[in-house]
Write a protein that holds these residues in place. Structure first.
Motif, PDB file in Angstrom:
ATOM      1  N   LEU A   1      -4.489  17.792 -13.727  1.00 30.37           N
ATOM      2  CA  LEU A   1      -5.178  16.509 -13.635  1.00 30.37           C
ATOM      3  C   LEU A   1      -4.263  15.324 -13.926  1.00 30.37           C
ATOM      4  O   LEU A   1      -4.679  14.179 -13.784  1.00 30.37           O
ATOM      5  N   LYS A   2      -3.033  15.584 -14.335  1.00 26.90           N
ATOM      6  CA  LYS A   2      -2.094  14.502 -14.597  1.00 26.90           C
ATOM      7  C   LYS A   2      -1.677  13.833 -13.283  1.00 26.90           C
ATOM      8  O   LYS A   2      -1.704  14.463 -12.222  1.00 26.90           O
ATOM      9  N   PRO A   3      -1.277  12.555 -13.333  1.00 24.30           N
ATOM     10  CA  PRO A   3      -0.818  11.882 -12.101  1.00 24.30           C
ATOM     11  C   PRO A   3       0.406  12.584 -11.514  1.00 24.30           C
ATOM     12  O   PRO A   3       1.296  13.011 -12.254  1.00 24.30           O
ATOM     13  N   LYS A   4       0.424  12.711 -10.205  1.00 18.37           N
ATOM     14  CA  LYS A   4       1.572  13.296  -9.516  1.00 18.37           C
ATOM     15  C   LYS A   4       2.715  12.283  -9.478  1.00 18.37           C
ATOM     16  O   LYS A   4       2.520  11.143  -9.074  1.00 18.37           O
ATOM     17  N   SER A   5       3.890  12.705  -9.890  1.00 19.27           N
ATOM     18  CA  SER A   5       5.054  11.830  -9.810  1.00 19.27           C
ATOM     19  C   SER A   5       5.586  11.808  -8.382  1.00 19.27           C
ATOM     20  O   SER A   5       5.239  12.666  -7.552  1.00 19.27           O
ATOM     21  N   LYS A   6       6.454  10.848  -8.093  1.00 18.36           N
ATOM     22  CA  LYS A   6       7.040  10.767  -6.749  1.00 18.36           C
ATOM     23  C   LYS A   6       7.786  12.045  -6.415  1.00 18.36           C
ATOM     24  O   LYS A   6       7.722  12.547  -5.292  1.00 18.36           O
ATOM     25  N   ASN A   7       8.503  12.574  -7.383  1.00 14.22           N
ATOM     26  CA  ASN A   7       9.299  13.788  -7.139  1.00 14.22           C
ATOM     27  C   ASN A   7       8.440  15.031  -6.988  1.00 14.22           C
ATOM     28  O   ASN A   7       8.897  16.045  -6.466  1.00 14.22           O
TER      29      ASN A   7
ATOM     30  N   SER B   1       0.808  -1.225   0.000  1.00 16.52           N
ATOM     31  CA  SER B   1       0.000   0.000   0.000  1.00 16.52           C
ATOM     32  C   SER B   1       0.834   1.265   0.000  1.00 16.52           C
ATOM     33  O   SER B   1       0.356   2.312  -0.380  1.00 16.52           O
ATOM     34  N   HIS B   2       2.101   1.184   0.429  1.00 15.41           N
ATOM     35  CA  HIS B   2       2.905   2.394   0.492  1.00 15.41           C
ATOM     36  C   HIS B   2       3.858   2.519  -0.685  1.00 15.41           C
ATOM     37  O   HIS B   2       4.689   3.412  -0.732  1.00 15.41           O
ATOM     38  N   VAL B   3       3.765   1.592  -1.653  1.00 14.01           N
ATOM     39  CA  VAL B   3       4.629   1.648  -2.831  1.00 14.01           C
ATOM     40  C   VAL B   3       3.916   2.417  -3.929  1.00 14.01           C
ATOM     41  O   VAL B   3       2.777   2.120  -4.267  1.00 14.01           O
ATOM     42  N   MET B   4       4.597   3.416  -4.495  1.00 17.76           N
ATOM     43  CA  MET B   4       3.983   4.236  -5.530  1.00 17.76           C
ATOM     44  C   MET B   4       4.489   3.823  -6.903  1.00 17.76           C
ATOM     45  O   MET B   4       5.493   3.146  -7.042  1.00 17.76           O
ATOM     46  N   GLU B   5       3.771   4.276  -7.909  1.00 18.40           N
ATOM     47  CA  GLU B   5       4.224   4.078  -9.276  1.00 18.40           C
ATOM     48  C   GLU B   5       4.118   5.407 -10.000  1.00 18.40           C
ATOM     49  O   GLU B   5       3.223   6.205  -9.735  1.00 18.40           O
ATOM     50  N   ASP B   6       5.053   5.660 -10.904  1.00 16.10           N
ATOM     51  CA  ASP B   6       4.972   6.823 -11.763  1.00 16.10           C
ATOM     52  C   ASP B   6       4.254   6.408 -13.034  1.00 16.10           C
ATOM     53  O   ASP B   6       4.725   5.562 -13.798  1.00 16.10           O
ATOM     54  N   VAL B   7       3.073   6.960 -13.253  1.00 20.27           N
ATOM     55  CA  VAL B   7       2.225   6.564 -14.365  1.00 20.27           C
ATOM     56  C   VAL B   7       2.615   7.334 -15.623  1.00 20.27           C
ATOM     57  O   VAL B   7       2.746   8.557 -15.595  1.00 20.27           O
ATOM     58  N   LYS B   8       2.778   6.618 -16.717  1.00 19.78           N
ATOM     59  CA  LYS B   8       3.055   7.238 -18.008  1.00 19.78           C
ATOM     60  C   LYS B   8       1.776   7.271 -18.827  1.00 19.78           C
ATOM     61  O   LYS B   8       1.136   6.244 -19.038  1.00 19.78           O
ATOM     62  N   LEU B   9       1.411   8.457 -19.283  1.00 22.21           N
ATOM     63  CA  LEU B   9       0.195   8.608 -20.072  1.00 22.21           C
ATOM     64  C   LEU B   9       0.485   8.363 -21.542  1.00 22.21           C
ATOM     65  O   LEU B   9       1.631   8.480 -21.995  1.00 22.21           O
ATOM     66  N   PRO B  10      -0.547   8.028 -22.316  1.00 17.59           N
ATOM     67  CA  PRO B  10      -0.353   7.850 -23.762  1.00 17.59           C
ATOM     68  C   PRO B  10       0.194   9.124 -24.397  1.00 17.59           C
ATOM     69  O   PRO B  10      -0.113  10.240 -23.954  1.00 17.59           O
ATOM     70  N   ASN B  11       0.995   8.977 -25.437  1.00 17.54           N
ATOM     71  CA  ASN B  11       1.612  10.133 -26.091  1.00 17.54           C
ATOM     72  C   ASN B  11       0.581  11.086 -26.673  1.00 17.54           C
ATOM     73  O   ASN B  11       0.805  12.290 -26.756  1.00 17.54           O
ATOM     74  N   ASP B  12      -0.567  10.545 -27.073  1.00 20.43           N
ATOM     75  CA  ASP B  12      -1.593  11.386 -27.693  1.00 20.43           C
ATOM     76  C   ASP B  12      -2.606  11.933 -26.689  1.00 20.43           C
ATOM     77  O   ASP B  12      -3.597  12.553 -27.069  1.00 20.43           O
ATOM     78  N   ALA B  13      -2.360  11.680 -25.394  1.00 18.16           N
ATOM     79  CA  ALA B  13      -3.306  12.149 -24.372  1.00 18.16           C
ATOM     80  C   ALA B  13      -3.177  13.654 -24.174  1.00 18.16           C
ATOM     81  O   ALA B  13      -2.081  14.175 -23.976  1.00 18.16           O
ATOM     82  N   THR B  14      -4.304  14.366 -24.267  1.00 14.42           N
ATOM     83  CA  THR B  14      -4.320  15.814 -24.032  1.00 14.42           C
ATOM     84  C   THR B  14      -4.989  16.057 -22.683  1.00 14.42           C
ATOM     85  O   THR B  14      -6.208  16.066 -22.575  1.00 14.42           O
ATOM     86  N   VAL B  15      -4.161  16.243 -21.677  1.00 13.72           N
ATOM     87  CA  VAL B  15      -4.647  16.353 -20.303  1.00 13.72           C
ATOM     88  C   VAL B  15      -4.151  17.659 -19.699  1.00 13.72           C
ATOM     89  O   VAL B  15      -2.969  17.999 -19.827  1.00 13.72           O
TER      90      VAL B  15
END
Length: 465
Positions: free
Chosen positions: A25-31, A7-21
């Motif tokens: 609203l984009k996922p927050k990275s660990k950094n 539950s405490h392990v995070m992932e950095d989510v990569k969005l599709p290249n064509d995603a216009t977000v």
């Protein structure tokens, strides 16, 4: 790509290249996460130490007598805080792991189009609470200016507009703009309230004991109604738990996050509820700011306490009532964050908060909480059933951002289950949150299993063919 089972392990989510977000609203990275455990805990103290919660305590006193005595009040509060903590930890996990905001989390159950409907049901209460907290802050600011001007100035509306403008400007600088103000405000306000507690005990203890402590109270419907009102007060906040947990630094387990919720809510809310009930018992006035002015009959102390009330109103709005509605505005309009928080601030001006709480009664606030929580209980139930029961905590997050992906359109099962839950809640509105939560969860499981056989929303769930 699925989330880790730790539950405490995070992932950095990569969005599709064509995603216009939109960036916010984009996922927050660990950094990109900068809020530590201590700051997070003080954030919730700052959220709890506010006049809205104090007014909820004051709502226990009706026609001069408390509907619950002191023991019943604290038992109800402990039960509610325990439930709040459990729901918070369960519902914040997806946002904590992946960094997605609440409005994107909704797509998992409701679909990209369907999430617009359910996100408004979170955004509207946030805007009204924003206006209410600002009205309370404006009332306190008016007390300050009235003392400074020697009574020549007395205009709550102007003060309300001034504090709202200040908050709009401040909120443009983002979630972390007043992190240290949160810490300072929560500590100082608690000290101020301790002083007020001492004054009440010294000069008004007899009437408080008569009206509240020794009140007959009830273990029946009023007791459970107060628990539901307590839950309803937090219903909008723990529903959008992902908006807060996505800002929290990595490496914090479920148990520790639970502690970061339970402890500050217990400390802040428990004390503030007590002060609210004591003030209403002593003065018969449900507006805490006006009750303060009567109890603390010293203009300099009144100014000091009022300053802290203003800080508290701003602090709780930045934490709970600005960011979630702003994400909703961004989702619907594609406006950038600064423009969205400006729109939210302007909408809060139109919330007519003075109707919710009058000098004689805070009943309007209680009714408002019970009504909107009738919808929010079902939504959080659907999200928890989706994530834990149907998807076993595994979700391909990038799909949530694909306009033509598996979550496109709307999920009729979620919409119908939400309406069933809300209908159940209105059968007995005093315990509506609980009824709606249970009914919606059961309805959603049954609908996902037996209805709409060809729905894309069954993909990845235990009901996928």
């Amino acid at each position: 790509m699925s989330t880790s089972l730790a539950s405490h392990v995070m992932e950095d989510v990569k969005l599709p290249n064509d995603a216009t977000v939109v960036e916010s609203l984009k996922p927050k990275s660990k950094n990109g996460r900068t809020v530590g455990a201590i700051s997070y805990m003080f954030m919730w103290i700052g959220d709890g130490v506010n006049l809205g919660n104090m007014t909820l305590g004051a709502s226990l006193v009706v026609a001069g007598t408390a509907t619950l005595n002191i023991f019943q009040t604290f038992v109800a509060a402990l039960i509610a805080i325990g439930i709040i903590t459990i729901v918070f930890v369960l519902n914040d996990r997806l946002g904590y792991r992946t960094g997605i905001p609440y409005v994107v989390q909704l797509r998992m159950s409701f679909g990209i189009k369907g999430s617009i409907i359910s996100s408004f049901l979170r955004g509207i209460p946030g805007i009204i609470w924003y206006g209410f907290q600002s009205w309370i802050g404006g009332t306190a600011l008016n007390e300050i200016v009235k003392v400074i001007s020697g009574g020549s100035f007395d205009n709550i509306v102007i003060c309300f507009l001034a504090i709202q403008l200040m908050q709009i400007v401040l909120s443009m600088y983002g979630f972390h703009a007043i992190k240290w103000v949160e810490i300072l405000a929560s500590v100082v306000i608690m000290l101020a309230l301790i002083y007020v507690f001492g004054v009440l005990m010294q000069s008004h203890s007899d009437v408080i004991v008569e009206k509240w402590v020794h009140s007959e109270g009830s273990w029946g419907l009023p007791f459970f109604a107060f628990i539901m009102m307590f839950l309803g007060n937090y219903a909008a906040i723990f529903l959008s738990a992902a908006d807060y947990s996505r800002e929290l630094k990595s490496g914090i387990s479920d148990v520790k996050r639970g502690f970061l919720y339970f402890s500050p809510i217990l400390i802040a809310y428990g004390f503030v509820l007590t002060i609210g009930a004591m003030l209403a018992s002593a003065t018969g006035i449900s507006n805490p700011v006006k009750a303060f002015a009567i109890v603390v009959d010293n203009p300099y102390i009144t100014v000091g306490v009022s300053v802290f009330i203003v800080l508290g109103a701003i602090a709780v709005n930045v934490v709970a009532n600005i960011v979630p509605p702003a994400y909703v505005i961004t989702l619907v309009t594609k406006l950038k964050y600064k423009a969205s928080v400006t729109v939210v601030g302007l909408l809060a001006l139109c919330s007519f908060p003075w109707i919710l709480v009058k000098d004689s009664s805070a009943k309007g606030l209680g009714i408002f909480i019970l009504i909107y929580s009738a919808f929010l209980g079902p939504i959080v139930s659907i999200l928890l059933v989706e994530y834990y029961v149907l998807r076993k905590q595994k979700i391909h997050v990038a799909d949530l951002y694909k306009e033509d992906g598996p979550f496109a359109g709307y999920n009729p099962c979620a919409i119908i289950a939400m309406l069933i839950g809300a209908g159940a809640a209105f059968v007995k509105v005093e315990i509506g949150w609980f009824l709606g939560f249970i009914a919606a969860g059961i309805a959603y499981i049954l609908l996902m299993k037996f209805a709409f056989k060809d729905s894309n929303f069954k993909k990845g769930t235990v009901f996928e063919k």
